[in-house]
Enzyme design. Sequence first.
Site, PDB file in Angstrom:
ATOM      1  N   ARG A  92       0.849  -1.191   0.000  1.00  0.00           N
ATOM      2  CA  ARG A  92       0.000   0.000   0.000  1.00  0.00           C
ATOM      3  C   ARG A  92       0.885   1.241   0.000  1.00  0.00           C
ATOM      4  O   ARG A  92       1.694   1.429   0.909  1.00  0.00           O
ATOM      5  CB  ARG A  92      -0.911   0.002   1.249  1.00  0.00           C
ATOM      6  CG  ARG A  92      -1.720   1.263   1.371  1.00  0.00           C
ATOM      7  CD  ARG A  92      -2.568   1.331   2.641  1.00  0.00           C
ATOM      8  NE  ARG A  92      -3.200   2.641   2.669  1.00  0.00           N
ATOM      9  CZ  ARG A  92      -3.298   3.418   3.745  1.00  0.00           C
ATOM     10  NH1 ARG A  92      -2.858   3.018   4.920  1.00  0.00           N
ATOM     11  NH2 ARG A  92      -3.868   4.591   3.658  1.00  0.00           N
ATOM     12  N   HIS A 136      -3.112  10.817   0.855  1.00  0.00           N
ATOM     13  CA  HIS A 136      -2.553  10.576   2.183  1.00  0.00           C
ATOM     14  C   HIS A 136      -1.876  11.884   2.622  1.00  0.00           C
ATOM     15  O   HIS A 136      -0.681  11.934   2.861  1.00  0.00           O
ATOM     16  CB  HIS A 136      -1.580   9.396   2.154  1.00  0.00           C
ATOM     17  CG  HIS A 136      -1.321   8.779   3.507  1.00  0.00           C
ATOM     18  ND1 HIS A 136      -1.421   7.434   3.744  1.00  0.00           N
ATOM     19  CD2 HIS A 136      -0.958   9.333   4.678  1.00  0.00           C
ATOM     20  CE1 HIS A 136      -1.123   7.177   5.016  1.00  0.00           C
ATOM     21  NE2 HIS A 136      -0.825   8.325   5.601  1.00  0.00           N
ATOM     22  N   GLU A 181      -7.718   8.414   6.407  1.00  0.00           N
ATOM     23  CA  GLU A 181      -8.007   9.009   7.705  1.00  0.00           C
ATOM     24  C   GLU A 181      -8.610  10.419   7.668  1.00  0.00           C
ATOM     25  O   GLU A 181      -7.949  11.396   8.073  1.00  0.00           O
ATOM     26  CB  GLU A 181      -6.740   8.994   8.577  1.00  0.00           C
ATOM     27  CG  GLU A 181      -6.193   7.603   8.813  1.00  0.00           C
ATOM     28  CD  GLU A 181      -5.024   7.569   9.808  1.00  0.00           C
ATOM     29  OE1 GLU A 181      -4.491   8.637  10.145  1.00  0.00           O
ATOM     30  OE2 GLU A 181      -4.662   6.473  10.247  1.00  0.00           O
ATOM     31  N   TYR A 310      -4.011   1.517  15.983  1.00  0.00           N
ATOM     32  CA  TYR A 310      -2.756   1.422  16.725  1.00  0.00           C
ATOM     33  C   TYR A 310      -2.973   1.193  18.209  1.00  0.00           C
ATOM     34  O   TYR A 310      -2.129   0.630  18.880  1.00  0.00           O
ATOM     35  CB  TYR A 310      -1.937   2.712  16.539  1.00  0.00           C
ATOM     36  CG  TYR A 310      -1.435   2.873  15.131  1.00  0.00           C
ATOM     37  CD1 TYR A 310      -0.198   2.359  14.756  1.00  0.00           C
ATOM     38  CD2 TYR A 310      -2.204   3.498  14.155  1.00  0.00           C
ATOM     39  CE1 TYR A 310       0.274   2.479  13.465  1.00  0.00           C
ATOM     40  CE2 TYR A 310      -1.744   3.626  12.850  1.00  0.00           C
ATOM     41  CZ  TYR A 310      -0.511   3.112  12.509  1.00  0.00           C
ATOM     42  OH  TYR A 310      -0.050   3.222  11.229  1.00  0.00           O
ATOM     43  N   GLU A 370      -3.388  -0.262   8.197  1.00  0.00           N
ATOM     44  CA  GLU A 370      -2.225   0.170   8.987  1.00  0.00           C
ATOM     45  C   GLU A 370      -2.324  -0.410  10.391  1.00  0.00           C
ATOM     46  O   GLU A 370      -3.385  -0.351  11.020  1.00  0.00           O
ATOM     47  CB  GLU A 370      -2.173   1.698   9.151  1.00  0.00           C
ATOM     48  CG  GLU A 370      -1.714   2.448   7.945  1.00  0.00           C
ATOM     49  CD  GLU A 370      -1.656   3.957   8.176  1.00  0.00           C
ATOM     50  OE1 GLU A 370      -1.398   4.395   9.321  1.00  0.00           O
ATOM     51  OE2 GLU A 370      -1.885   4.694   7.208  1.00  0.00           O
TER      52      GLU A 370
HETATM   53  C1  FCB Z   1      -1.394   7.163  10.777  1.00  0.00           C
HETATM   54  C2  FCB Z   1      -0.983   7.691   9.414  1.00  0.00           C
HETATM   55  C3  FCB Z   1       0.333   7.148   8.941  1.00  0.00           C
HETATM   56  C4  FCB Z   1       1.351   7.011  10.058  1.00  0.00           C
HETATM   57  C5  FCB Z   1       0.760   6.337  11.259  1.00  0.00           C
HETATM   58  C6  FCB Z   1       1.717   6.156  12.391  1.00  0.00           C
HETATM   59  O1  FCB Z   1      -2.301   8.057  11.348  1.00  0.00           O
HETATM   60  O2  FCB Z   1      -1.953   7.353   8.451  1.00  0.00           O
HETATM   61  O3  FCB Z   1       0.771   7.954   7.887  1.00  0.00           O
HETATM   62  O4  FCB Z   1       1.935   8.210  10.321  1.00  0.00           O
HETATM   63  O5  FCB Z   1      -0.362   7.025  11.698  1.00  0.00           O
END
Ligand code: FCB
Length: 470
Positions: A92, A136, A181, A310, A370
């Site tokens: 990606r 992005h 995002e 995350y 991600e």
């Molecule tokens: C996300 C972003 C990515 C990266 C991660 C840690 O919010 O999409 O670009 O910076 O965090």
Amino acid sequence: MSIADELRIQTGTDRALAARFPQGFLWGAATASYQIEGAVNEDGRGVSIWDTFAATPGKVFQGDNGSVAANHYHQMAEDVDLMAQLGLGAYRFSIAWPRIQPDGRGAVIAAGLDFYERLVDTLLAKGIQPFATLYHWDLPQQLEDEGGWLKRETAYAFADYAELVAKRLGDRVAGWITINEPWCIAYLGYGIGIHAPGKRDRQGCVEAGHHVMLAHGLALPRIRAYVNASAKVGITLNFSPAYPADERPETQRDMALADDFGNRWFTDPLFKGHYPEHLFEALGVNSPTIEEGDMALISAPIDFLGVNNYSRVVVRGLEKPPLADACHIVAPIPGACYTEMGWEIFPQGLTDILVWLHQEYAVPALYVTENGAAFVDTWDGNGHVSDPRRVDYLRDHIEALTKALEQGVALEGYFVWSLMDNFEWAEGYSKRFGVVYIDYATQQRIVKDSGHWYADFIREYQQTQMEKRA
Ligand code: FCB
């Protein structure tokens, strides 16, 4: 690889984990243009809002910027070789709008499209499926000067840009992600200004959020018109599941606020055709201007939802209801472990968010686009980078996926953030997320232990698949 890791692989733990994934599951890695490419003044690329923001004193850690980054623009072929060595099934990446249209509309730079076409062809030659994100965060500065995402016109300009990229690459790209995002674009960029373009405007923030979603909605049919039948088109949202710190009613109330703000703000319009009922009031703003037909465009069916996750938040209710973005978030949580970003490590959050998306919205297909962690890595100056905590993070989060799969979630792939260390936005180069280490002084790439672990894991997965077929 550490001895502990070797032992775990030998004892078959990872093999058993790999065997729990269904046939055709995609294992990938993700990056984004401004974070890795560098070459900001080459081949006619226009200025992006991140060039401007990074050049503004005090905005980015130590004044870092993306002008060289990981030099991927020049080392693309080597990077794709690395991906092949790791055994990735998908990659990606994002396309820098100002490389294609320096001013965000009109004139198209052939060299820009050529670069991404070369990337796509190089990936395909190695059997790696390209997943392209069209936005992005690197908005052409010219569009920002005209009002950026505060303006509806930006959404129309995005749809034109999306179409011209789809026209060129539509026959080869497997997955299309319109926007990365919207929450970060709107809130971090226009609400609290810690990301480009650095605006602080609460009302503007929700207007920007709507225009970003409109951009997605307008672009969808324009992309679909040019992509091949098997290509999938979707959008990527970030999620931070909310949990209660206690059982008080105030906590339940504030948790719902945090959830509307952190998760439902963009999933409700996408899948239900309206914003969460009380969200704007709870943010202390008016509803953004929504024109007739907008919500129908925004909620048009997508082929998949990209999930970025995350961490989570733990909410403790306040006496009086706070603004939705000012809930009391418990930190640090006693006994919890944190990454270098200060994000709690909570793999169950990934299971929970995937299951929630499945149950609440019946999302047709999901990819984790991600997931990953920043830690302090130790490079021995030679060929070895030890990052045992990232190995654990990845293994535990991959295990969390199996728990979602067991509950019927239509999860089709996982992209680790990130393939390589890169420019971590306002944190500059101080945070390393890669499974490949970048020595910025020489632009040398060194596969970290986590990269070796991921490669071994993918190999285990492929072997178990072969055995199942035999
Ligand atoms: C996300 C972003 C990515 C990266 C991660 C840690 O919010 O999409 O670009 O910076 O965090």
